[in-house]
Design a protein around this motif. Structure first.
Motif, mmCIF file in Angstrom:
data_model
loop_
_atom_site.group_PDB
_atom_site.id
_atom_site.type_symbol
_atom_site.label_atom_id
_atom_site.label_comp_id
_atom_site.label_asym_id
_atom_site.label_seq_id
_atom_site.Cartn_x
_atom_site.Cartn_y
_atom_site.Cartn_z
ATOM 1 N N VAL A 417 0.860 -1.189 0.000
ATOM 2 C CA VAL A 417 0.000 0.000 0.000
ATOM 3 C C VAL A 417 0.895 1.237 0.000
ATOM 4 O O VAL A 417 1.823 1.337 0.804
ATOM 5 N N ILE A 418 0.617 2.152 -0.928
ATOM 6 C CA ILE A 418 1.413 3.362 -1.063
ATOM 7 C C ILE A 418 0.684 4.533 -0.421
ATOM 8 O O ILE A 418 -0.447 4.851 -0.806
ATOM 9 N N GLY A 419 1.328 5.183 0.554
ATOM 10 C CA GLY A 419 0.744 6.359 1.198
ATOM 11 C C GLY A 419 1.801 7.435 1.348
ATOM 12 O O GLY A 419 2.202 7.783 2.446
ATOM 13 N N ILE A 420 2.285 7.930 0.199
ATOM 14 C CA ILE A 420 3.404 8.889 0.233
ATOM 15 C C ILE A 420 2.954 10.306 -0.107
ATOM 16 O O ILE A 420 3.731 11.118 -0.602
ATOM 17 N N GLY A 421 1.677 10.573 0.152
ATOM 18 C CA GLY A 421 1.184 11.928 -0.102
ATOM 19 C C GLY A 421 0.348 12.003 -1.363
ATOM 20 O O GLY A 421 0.120 11.000 -2.039
ATOM 21 N N ALA A 422 -0.109 13.210 -1.651
ATOM 22 C CA ALA A 422 -1.034 13.397 -2.761
ATOM 23 C C ALA A 422 -0.843 14.784 -3.337
ATOM 24 O O ALA A 422 -0.265 15.656 -2.699
ATOM 25 N N SER A 423 -1.331 14.960 -4.563
ATOM 26 C CA SER A 423 -1.306 16.306 -5.134
ATOM 27 C C SER A 423 -2.703 16.680 -5.595
ATOM 28 O O SER A 423 -3.511 15.814 -5.927
ATOM 29 N N PRO A 424 -3.008 17.984 -5.611
ATOM 30 C CA PRO A 424 -4.374 18.416 -5.944
ATOM 31 C C PRO A 424 -4.773 18.014 -7.358
ATOM 32 O O PRO A 424 -3.966 18.111 -8.286
ATOM 33 N N ALA A 425 -6.017 17.548 -7.503
ATOM 34 C CA ALA A 425 -6.530 17.105 -8.810
ATOM 35 C C ALA A 425 -7.050 18.314 -9.581
ATOM 36 O O ALA A 425 -8.245 18.496 -9.754
ATOM 37 N N THR A 426 -6.115 19.151 -10.028
ATOM 38 C CA THR A 426 -6.505 20.406 -10.677
ATOM 39 C C THR A 426 -5.906 20.565 -12.071
ATOM 40 O O THR A 426 -5.982 21.642 -12.660
ATOM 41 N N ILE A 436 -4.351 29.356 -9.837
ATOM 42 C CA ILE A 436 -3.825 28.154 -9.192
ATOM 43 C C ILE A 436 -2.391 28.445 -8.764
ATOM 44 O O ILE A 436 -1.641 29.052 -9.522
ATOM 45 N N ASP A 437 -2.018 28.056 -7.543
ATOM 46 C CA ASP A 437 -0.658 28.386 -7.083
ATOM 47 C C ASP A 437 0.379 27.401 -7.629
ATOM 48 O O ASP A 437 0.056 26.471 -8.353
ATOM 49 N N SER A 438 1.648 27.620 -7.237
ATOM 50 C CA SER A 438 2.750 26.837 -7.819
ATOM 51 C C SER A 438 2.648 25.345 -7.488
ATOM 52 O O SER A 438 3.181 24.510 -8.209
ATOM 53 N N LYS A 439 1.945 25.008 -6.403
ATOM 54 C CA LYS A 439 1.803 23.586 -6.028
ATOM 55 C C LYS A 439 0.570 22.949 -6.653
ATOM 56 O O LYS A 439 0.303 21.766 -6.447
ATOM 57 N N GLY A 440 -0.226 23.763 -7.381
ATOM 58 C CA GLY A 440 -1.424 23.210 -8.019
ATOM 59 C C GLY A 440 -2.703 23.434 -7.237
ATOM 60 O O GLY A 440 -3.777 22.994 -7.648
ATOM 61 N N PHE A 441 -2.622 24.130 -6.094
ATOM 62 C CA PHE A 441 -3.831 24.390 -5.291
ATOM 63 C C PHE A 441 -4.617 25.560 -5.869
ATOM 64 O O PHE A 441 -4.038 26.544 -6.325
ATOM 65 N N ILE A 442 -5.948 25.443 -5.813
ATOM 66 C CA ILE A 442 -6.822 26.532 -6.245
ATOM 67 C C ILE A 442 -6.839 27.585 -5.138
ATOM 68 O O ILE A 442 -7.086 27.268 -3.977
ATOM 69 N N ASN A 451 -10.683 33.553 -8.156
ATOM 70 C CA ASN A 451 -10.553 34.872 -8.791
ATOM 71 C C ASN A 451 -11.644 35.122 -9.827
ATOM 72 O O ASN A 451 -11.797 36.223 -10.329
ATOM 73 N N ILE A 452 -12.420 34.084 -10.161
ATOM 74 C CA ILE A 452 -13.491 34.220 -11.151
ATOM 75 C C ILE A 452 -14.838 34.296 -10.432
ATOM 76 O O ILE A 452 -15.191 33.376 -9.691
ATOM 77 N N PRO A 453 -15.617 35.362 -10.627
ATOM 78 C CA PRO A 453 -16.930 35.454 -9.978
ATOM 79 C C PRO A 453 -17.803 34.250 -10.347
ATOM 80 O O PRO A 453 -17.790 33.804 -11.495
ATOM 81 N N GLY A 454 -18.514 33.725 -9.340
ATOM 82 C CA GLY A 454 -19.402 32.588 -9.608
ATOM 83 C C GLY A 454 -18.704 31.243 -9.595
ATOM 84 O O GLY A 454 -19.346 30.204 -9.691
ATOM 85 N N VAL A 455 -17.363 31.250 -9.486
ATOM 86 C CA VAL A 455 -16.616 29.984 -9.409
ATOM 87 C C VAL A 455 -16.017 29.843 -8.011
ATOM 88 O O VAL A 455 -15.230 30.686 -7.570
ATOM 89 N N VAL A 462 -7.790 23.094 -2.338
ATOM 90 C CA VAL A 462 -7.714 24.557 -2.239
ATOM 91 C C VAL A 462 -6.689 25.045 -1.224
ATOM 92 O O VAL A 462 -6.284 24.321 -0.307
ATOM 93 N N THR A 463 -6.284 26.293 -1.401
ATOM 94 C CA THR A 463 -5.540 27.003 -0.366
ATOM 95 C C THR A 463 -6.373 28.232 -0.001
ATOM 96 O O THR A 463 -6.891 28.919 -0.874
ATOM 97 N N PHE A 464 -6.568 28.423 1.307
ATOM 98 C CA PHE A 464 -7.499 29.457 1.773
ATOM 99 C C PHE A 464 -6.891 30.171 2.985
ATOM 100 O O PHE A 464 -5.993 29.641 3.634
ATOM 101 N N PRO A 465 -7.373 31.388 3.307
ATOM 102 C CA PRO A 465 -6.817 32.130 4.441
ATOM 103 C C PRO A 465 -7.366 31.590 5.766
ATOM 104 O O PRO A 465 -8.573 31.545 5.959
#
Length: 590
Positions: A417-426, A436-442, A451-455, A462-465
C-alpha cells in the motif's frame, strides 16, 4: 476591558472506550446510480411532499427528568425519558434539551464541551447549537433533534418525539427543485465537480437554504458520496456501511449525481464544463471540489499487480483479502499508511512500514509523539524500515513478490500500500484562467471564491486564508475542513457574504485508540507536554513564537475540543499558560 481567564482543567478521563471509529453513519442503502459514461439517462419522478405538519400524538412522550436543583448553569446531563435519552443543558438560567448522541459517529455529547450556546463533540469536534440543535461545525451531515422543556413545581419536564429519541438525528428541511419541467439536459444552475464531503455539503446547504433550481454533481467515482476516512480505519467496510446518504435522499432532494464522469476542461468565459467524453454542460455557478490524486512510486516495477493506493472501498477490501495471513508492506508513515498498518496487524502474517523520516508522523506530530506511536506499533509486531525508500518492486508471474529498499534490504511482500502523499486534482484547470498556485492548489478567499466570480472551490484541492493563523494561506486536506468549505461556498453562491473562521479538527484511529488534533501546527518550534507520553495518555501543545497554534491528545478527552472552543472564540493561548503543571490556564490579554 480587564483581562479574564478561562481555566481548563485537564482531567484524566475514566476508563471508557466506546468503539467510536467503527459505527457507520446511519443505515444507508446499498444501491448506487450507474450513469453510463456517454449516454446519460436521467430519471425524473414526481415526488409527493410527505412532511406532515401535525405531529402524531402517539409519537409524543413527556417525562419528568430531574429536579431544578440538579443542574447548575453551564452543566449538561444525559436524562432518560423511558423510551430513549436526551441531553439536558442549563445555560444562563435557561434549560435546553436535544439529542444526546453526535450524529456523526454516535459520541456521547454529555462528555463534550459546552460553551456560549453550543456543544462541541468530544471525539471529532462537530458543534451543535443548544437553541436549535442545528449543526454549526462538522464532520457529519445531520443536526440534532430539539425537545421542549418545561418547569413545573421545581421539576424539569421534557416533551419529545419518540421517533427522534430513537434516531437521535434530524435532517434539515430541504427545498424542492421547481425548474425541472422546462428542463434542458445540458444546462444546470449549479454544477459541482467532485462528490466528496465538500461537494455533498454544498448541495445539501443550497437546498436547506431554499435554493430551488437545478443542482448537478459529477464524480469520477463509481459510487454516491461515501465516508472516505473509513477506508483506511476500518478496511473491511462495505459500501452500504459507509455511504453518506442513501440513493433515495438524492432523488427526494433533486440532487443529481453523475458517477464515473470526468470534467476535462472548464470554459469560464462561456460558463461551460466540457466532459472527457465530449459532453458539454453550461452552468451559472460552479464548485470545484475535486480533492487529491495520490502520488505514485516512481521506481522500477511500479506497474506490478497488488500494489495499491487506497481510494475506494474496493481497494480497501481487496488489500485486506490479499494481506490475510500474508506479508504486507506499507510505504509512507503518515495518516493513511499508519492506519492501514494498524488495521492489517490482526490479519496479516507480517506488516512492514517503509519511511524516509526517522519517525512516523514526524512533520505533523513531531519527533516525540512520533516515537511514542512507533513504540506502540512495534509492540503490535509492526516492523519499521526508516530513513530509506523503495528502489524496486519485484514480481513473480506478474504479481508482487518482493520490495527492495535503497539500503539494500529485501522485504517479502504479497501486497503493498502506497501512502506517500497526494497532489491536488486540478490539472484540468491549467488553461482555465482560474488562479492556481505553484503547487497546483486553487486559490480562494474567505468566501471560498476563486478569482473568477461565480466559481468557488472547496476541500483538499484549495488554499485558503486561515483566521487562526493571521489569514496565512493554507491547505488543509482533512475531512472536517471539506465539509466547512462546502457549506461556506453554498452560502456565498447565495450571496450571504459568510466568511470561514473554523478551527481545523482532525483525528486518526489506530489499534482502537484515537489521536485527536485541533489547530494548525505548521512551522511549530516547540511542543509542551502534559500527562504521560509513554503511557499514551497525554496532551501535546504545539507552539510557535510563544503562542499555542495546535493541540493533540490521546486518552485525554475532551481536552482537544476544549482547546478548539477557546481557539474558536478568537482568544490567543500563550505558551506560558500551558507550561504550568497539572492544569492549563488559558488567559487572554484583552
Amino acid at each position: 476591558s480587564p483581562g479574564f481567564e478561562v481555566k481548563i482543567e485537564v482531567v484524566l478521563p475514566e476508563k471508557e472506550r466506546a468503539k467510536e471509529e467503527m459505527s457507520p453513519n446511519g443505515k444507508a442503502s446499498p444501491l448506487v446510480y450507474k450513469v453510463n459514461g456517454t449516454a446519460r439517462h436521467y430519471h425524473l419522478e414526481e415526488h409527493p411532499i410527505t412532511i406532515n405538519p401535525y405531529q402524531n400524538v402517539k409519537d409524543v412522550v413527556e417525562a419528568s427528568v430531574c429536579h431544578v436543583k440538579d443542574l447548575e448553569n453551564g452543566q449538561m446531563r444525559e436524562v432518560d425519558l423511558g423510551c430513549g435519552k436526551a441531553l439536558l443543558i442549563k445555560e444562563n438560567g435557561d434549560y435546553y434539551a436535544m439529542g444526546h448522541k453526535c450524529p456523526h459517529y454516535g459520541a456521547p455529547l454529555v462528555k463534550g464541551v459546552l460553551s456560549k450556546g453550543r456543544v462541541r463533540c468530544p471525539w471529532h469536534g462537530a458543534c451543535f447549537s443548544i437553541g436549535t440543535g442545528d449543526i454549526e461545525d462538522f464532520p457529519g451531515l445531520d443536526s440534532l433533534p430539539k425537545f421542549q422543556v418545561k418547569i413545573e413545581k421545581e421539576k424539569v419536564y421534557i416533551r419529545a418525539s419518540k421517533q427522534a429519541l430513537l434516531t437521535q438525528r434530524r435532517t434539515k428541511v430541504m427545498a424542492k427543485c421547481i425548474s425541472l419541467s422546462n428542463y434542458n439536459i445540458s444546462s444546470t444552475n449549479v454544477l459541482i465537480i467532485g462528490a466528496g464531503a465538500g461537494g455533498l455539503v454544498c448541495a445539501e446547504t443550497l437546498r436547506q437554504e431554499g435554493f430551488s433550481d437545478r443542482i448537478v454533481m459529477c464524480t469520477m467515482d463509481r459510487h454516491l458520496p461515501y465516508d472516505r476516512p473509513k477506508l483506511s480505519k476500518s478496511m473491511d467496510s462495505h459500501l452500504d456501511q459507509i455511504t453518506l446518504r442513501p440513493k433515495e435522499f438524492f432523488r427526494t432532494n433533486d440532487i443529481e449525481v453523475l458517477t464515473e464522469t470526468q470534467v476535462a476542461a472548464v470554459d469560464i468565459k462561456n460558463k461551460i464544463a466540457v466532459f472527457k467524453d465530449g459532453f458539454k454542460m453550461d452552468y451559472n455557478k460552479l464548485l470545484i471540489a475535486t480533492g487529491n490524486t495520490p502520488k505514485a512510486l516512481s521506481c522500477k516495477g511500479k506497474e506490478v499487480e497488488n500494489v495499491f493506493n487506497i481510494r475506494t472501498p474496493e481497494d480497501a477490501n481487496r488489500v485486506v483479502k490479499l494481506a490475510s495471513s500474508k506479508n504486507a508492506v506499507i510505504v509512507g508513515a503518515s495518516f493513511l499508511g499508519m492506519e492501514v498498518a494498524a488495521y492489517l496487524t490482526e490479519k496479516a502474517h507480517s506488516v512492514s512500514v517503509v519511511e524516509l523520516e526517522e519517525v512516523p508522523f514526524k512533520k505533523f506530530f513531531g519527533e516525540k509523539v512520533g516515537q511514542a506511536l512507533m513504540k506502540m506499533f512495534e509492540n503490535n509486531k509492526v516492523k519499521f524500515y526508516m530513513q530509506t525508500e523503495v528502489s524496486e518492486l519485484r514480481e513473480q508471474e506478474g504479481k508482487l513478490k518482493e520490495v527492495v529498499l535503497k539500503n539494500g534490504k529485501v522485504l517479502r511482500a504479497d501486497v503493498c500500500v502506497i501512502g506517500i502523499g497526494a497532489s491536488p486534482a486540478t490539472g484540468f484547470l491549467k488553461q482555465s484562467g482560474i488562479n492556481i498556485d505553484s503547487k497546483g492548489f486553487i486559490v480562494v478567499n474567505k468566501m471560498m471564491q476563486t478569482n473568477i466570480p461565480g466559481v468557488f472551490a472547496a476541500g483538499d484541492a484549495v488554499t485558503f486564508p486561515l483566521a487562526l493563523r493571521n489569514n496565512k494561506k493554507v491547505n488543509i486536506p482533512h475531512w472536517q475542513m471539506a465539509h466547512v468549505h462546502g457549506r461556506i461556498a453554498a452560502l456565498n453562491m447565495l450571496a450571504h457574504g459568510t466568511e470561514i473562521s473554523t478551527v481545523p479538527y482532525l483525528w486518526t484511529a489506530v489499534f482502537g485508540k484515537s489521536i485527536r488534533y485541533a489547530g494548525h501546527g505548521e512551522g511549530f518550534d516547540d511542543v509542551v507536554f502534559q500527562g504521560d507520553l509513554d503511557e499514551l495518555k497525554f496532551v501535546a501543545f504545539y507552539t510557535k513564537n510563544e503562542e499555542v497554534i495546535a493541540v493533540a491528545s490521546m486518552n485525554y478527552d475532551p481536552i482537544v475540543s476544549k482547546v478548539a472552543e477557546v481557539m474558536a472564540s478568537g482568544r490567543a493561548i500563550r505558551k506560558r499558560d500551558v507550561e504550568s503543571n497539572g492544569s492549563s490556564h488559558f488567559s487572554s490579554d484583552e
